[in-house]
Design a protein around this motif. Sequence first.
Motif, PDB file in Angstrom:
ATOM      1  N   GLY A  95      -0.117  36.781  31.737  1.00 29.31           N
ATOM      2  CA  GLY A  95      -0.258  35.327  31.889  1.00 29.31           C
ATOM      3  C   GLY A  95      -1.478  34.869  31.128  1.00 29.31           C
ATOM      4  N   GLU A  96      -2.596  34.843  31.806  1.00 29.39           N
ATOM      5  CA  GLU A  96      -3.868  34.486  31.153  1.00 29.39           C
ATOM      6  C   GLU A  96      -4.094  35.350  29.902  1.00 29.39           C
ATOM      7  N   THR A  97      -3.768  36.631  30.035  1.00 26.70           N
ATOM      8  CA  THR A  97      -3.857  37.564  28.905  1.00 26.70           C
ATOM      9  C   THR A  97      -2.699  38.566  29.007  1.00 26.70           C
ATOM     10  N   PHE A  98      -2.601  39.427  27.981  1.00 24.49           N
ATOM     11  CA  PHE A  98      -1.558  40.450  27.991  1.00 24.49           C
ATOM     12  C   PHE A  98      -1.967  41.686  28.807  1.00 24.49           C
ATOM     13  N   ASP A  99      -3.261  41.797  29.119  1.00 25.91           N
ATOM     14  CA  ASP A  99      -3.730  42.978  29.856  1.00 25.91           C
ATOM     15  C   ASP A  99      -4.066  42.629  31.313  1.00 25.91           C
ATOM     16  N   HIS A 100      -3.530  41.529  31.783  1.00 21.93           N
ATOM     17  CA  HIS A 100      -3.929  41.025  33.091  1.00 21.93           C
ATOM     18  C   HIS A 100      -3.316  41.855  34.227  1.00 21.93           C
ATOM     19  N   LEU A 101      -4.076  42.003  35.320  1.00 13.01           N
ATOM     20  CA  LEU A 101      -3.539  42.687  36.503  1.00 13.01           C
ATOM     21  C   LEU A 101      -3.829  41.864  37.748  1.00 13.01           C
ATOM     22  N   MET A 102      -3.021  42.118  38.804  1.00 16.27           N
ATOM     23  CA  MET A 102      -3.334  41.540  40.112  1.00 16.27           C
ATOM     24  C   MET A 102      -3.571  42.680  41.090  1.00 16.27           C
ATOM     25  N   GLU A 156       5.893  34.437  40.494  1.00 17.40           N
ATOM     26  CA  GLU A 156       7.043  34.724  41.367  1.00 17.40           C
ATOM     27  C   GLU A 156       6.910  36.112  41.998  1.00 17.40           C
ATOM     28  N   ARG A 157       6.375  37.053  41.239  1.00 15.92           N
ATOM     29  CA  ARG A 157       6.150  38.396  41.810  1.00 15.92           C
ATOM     30  C   ARG A 157       5.140  38.316  42.948  1.00 15.92           C
ATOM     31  N   MET A 158       4.119  37.493  42.777  1.00 16.58           N
ATOM     32  CA  MET A 158       3.123  37.321  43.848  1.00 16.58           C
ATOM     33  C   MET A 158       3.777  36.787  45.117  1.00 16.58           C
ATOM     34  N   ARG A 159       4.672  35.826  44.930  1.00 12.70           N
ATOM     35  CA  ARG A 159       5.330  35.206  46.099  1.00 12.70           C
ATOM     36  C   ARG A 159       6.116  36.234  46.902  1.00 12.70           C
ATOM     37  N   GLN A 160       6.692  37.224  46.199  1.00 14.39           N
ATOM     38  CA  GLN A 160       7.503  38.226  46.906  1.00 14.39           C
ATOM     39  C   GLN A 160       6.690  39.016  47.927  1.00 14.39           C
ATOM     40  N   PHE A 161       5.384  39.135  47.703  1.00  8.57           N
ATOM     41  CA  PHE A 161       4.543  39.853  48.670  1.00  8.57           C
ATOM     42  C   PHE A 161       4.239  39.006  49.911  1.00  8.57           C
ATOM     43  N   GLN A 162       4.468  37.715  49.822  1.00 13.40           N
ATOM     44  CA  GLN A 162       4.157  36.785  50.915  1.00 13.40           C
ATOM     45  C   GLN A 162       2.717  36.945  51.432  1.00 13.40           C
ATOM     46  N   PRO A 163       1.750  36.828  50.543  1.00  9.45           N
ATOM     47  CA  PRO A 163       0.360  37.020  50.964  1.00  9.45           C
ATOM     48  C   PRO A 163      -0.086  35.965  51.981  1.00  9.45           C
ATOM     49  N   SER A 164      -0.972  36.380  52.877  1.00  9.33           N
ATOM     50  CA  SER A 164      -1.511  35.404  53.833  1.00  9.33           C
ATOM     51  C   SER A 164      -2.896  34.918  53.407  1.00  9.33           C
ATOM     52  N   ALA A 222       2.375  30.079  54.402  1.00 10.09           N
ATOM     53  CA  ALA A 222       3.256  28.997  53.936  1.00 10.09           C
ATOM     54  C   ALA A 222       2.569  28.194  52.827  1.00 10.09           C
ATOM     55  N   GLU A 223       1.310  27.907  53.018  1.00  8.59           N
ATOM     56  CA  GLU A 223       0.603  27.101  52.009  1.00  8.59           C
ATOM     57  C   GLU A 223       0.484  27.859  50.685  1.00  8.59           C
ATOM     58  N   ILE A 224       0.200  29.150  50.778  1.00  8.93           N
ATOM     59  CA  ILE A 224       0.082  29.955  49.554  1.00  8.93           C
ATOM     60  C   ILE A 224       1.421  30.010  48.825  1.00  8.93           C
ATOM     61  N   ASP A 225       2.487  30.220  49.594  1.00  5.64           N
ATOM     62  CA  ASP A 225       3.806  30.314  48.954  1.00  5.64           C
ATOM     63  C   ASP A 225       4.147  29.012  48.224  1.00  5.64           C
ATOM     64  N   LEU A 226       3.894  27.895  48.875  1.00  5.95           N
ATOM     65  CA  LEU A 226       4.194  26.597  48.264  1.00  5.95           C
ATOM     66  C   LEU A 226       3.332  26.368  47.016  1.00  5.95           C
ATOM     67  N   THR A 227       2.065  26.753  47.122  1.00  6.23           N
ATOM     68  CA  THR A 227       1.142  26.561  45.997  1.00  6.23           C
ATOM     69  C   THR A 227       1.583  27.389  44.792  1.00  6.23           C
ATOM     70  N   LEU A 228       1.893  28.665  45.025  1.00  2.00           N
ATOM     71  CA  LEU A 228       2.318  29.535  43.918  1.00  2.00           C
ATOM     72  C   LEU A 228       3.647  29.049  43.332  1.00  2.00           C
ATOM     73  N   ALA A 229       4.545  28.599  44.214  1.00  2.00           N
ATOM     74  CA  ALA A 229       5.849  28.102  43.749  1.00  2.00           C
ATOM     75  C   ALA A 229       5.652  26.866  42.860  1.00  2.00           C
ATOM     76  N   ASN A 230       4.807  25.950  43.283  1.00  3.54           N
ATOM     77  CA  ASN A 230       4.560  24.734  42.494  1.00  3.54           C
ATOM     78  C   ASN A 230       3.870  25.058  41.170  1.00  3.54           C
ATOM     79  N   TYR A 231       2.954  25.997  41.211  1.00  2.00           N
ATOM     80  CA  TYR A 231       2.233  26.407  39.996  1.00  2.00           C
ATOM     81  C   TYR A 231       3.230  26.971  38.975  1.00  2.00           C
TER      82      TYR A 231
END
Length: 422
Positions: free
Chosen positions: A183-190, A230-238, A252-261
């Motif tokens: 995303g930001e770069t080609f070598d990015h990790l989460m 979208e991969r982040m959303r699959q983890f459903q982080p709190s 819920a707020e994180i999921d909505l935020t990531l989805a909108n982003y």
Amino acid sequence: MLKPTGANAQFPNQQPEFLKVTDRVYCATGYALGNVIYILTDKSVVVVDTTETQSAARATLEEFRKVSQLPISYIIYTHHHGDHINGAKVFKDKTTKIIAQKRFVQELATYNQLRPYNRRLNIIQFGISLPPTERGVRVAVNPNRDGVTKQEESGFLPPDILFDEKYSFEEGGIPFELYHTMGETFDHLMVWMPQEQILLPGDLFYDSFPMLSSPMKPDRPVQEWAESLERMRQFQPSVLVPSHTKPIKGRAEIDLTLANYARAIRYVHDETVKGINAGLTLEQMRQQIRLPEELARLPYLKPAYGRVEWSVNGIYRKYTGWYDFNPTHLNPGSVSTFHQALLEASGGSANLVKRSQRALRDNQPQLALEITDVILDTEPNNREAQVVRVKALRKLAEISINTVEPNVYRSAAQKYEGVVQQ
Ligand SMILES: [Zn+2]
């Protein structure tokens, strides 16, 4: 008003804050452009990202040492940008291991190949030559009493561990999972902490419309950015702890935020592709493509750092050639010769100066700026045109809600400092 606000967005944080996010996670934000995230395990500390200077990194560590004295076992670089890697020395001792994604090495080598260019662009992008009160987005630099910036030596250290798609380890009872997410770069990790349900998205989310295409930097993988979200959303982080701006809590707020982003990114991408296929010019697309109202009004999609128009430029460039279908531009002549001809045809510079002054009065600073290009290209010492140019640049900086633009405009105005009084 000098300080751009980013219209409710928090990019960048200007106040140092050492936030306790959970019992195990601390986020030092506002000490520098980049955050440092501390993760406390039962036997050691894992540090994610290190800021752009050793002094900022040290200031965050001093705060953290009030919480724990445990040794630092790992440093994780979310990607190769300076605001994430240059404070590393402060955290590393003999046993500390630094982890990055495999492409980190190649990306950093490319960056270093263009080091003089990158130094020049960073001075402009972060307003390093400006008085601190005039800067928009800024890096951690220590201006001395004259306001002159002191450049610090980099505390970057090369990574010890590189991985391809996924890297898992356990430290002090805490499992960590690192994923390659472009995303930001080609070598990015989460960084995902499954036991704690905490996600560290690096620079793939922050409190502003994302910098999908930076004015002076190479193109970024836009579609991959949306996929990573979208991969982040699959983890459903709190809990979400980004490397810029503040953490967010609540599943819920994180999921909505990531989805909108992700939706905003895909929208701009898809509309640009549609425009290209429909035969629109780049200029038409820049004027027409706007986020749908329900996305545009969200505070974290305000153009505090990235802008929709810049993203359109980048996506257009990524998919097409440099030719804009105007045959004049296939093998263009000298711009100066063209400006000279325009100047002659308008009866001399005095008429153009008057026209640029009128543009300023009519609140058209961009037009005023464009006219001064024609005059100053031919008559670089034209004092009246210089005055108009500085006023136009300062006006553009003042009305901007973006934090990069004021740095670009005010840095350009500095060329005439001394000639034109404030
Ligand atoms: Zn960053």
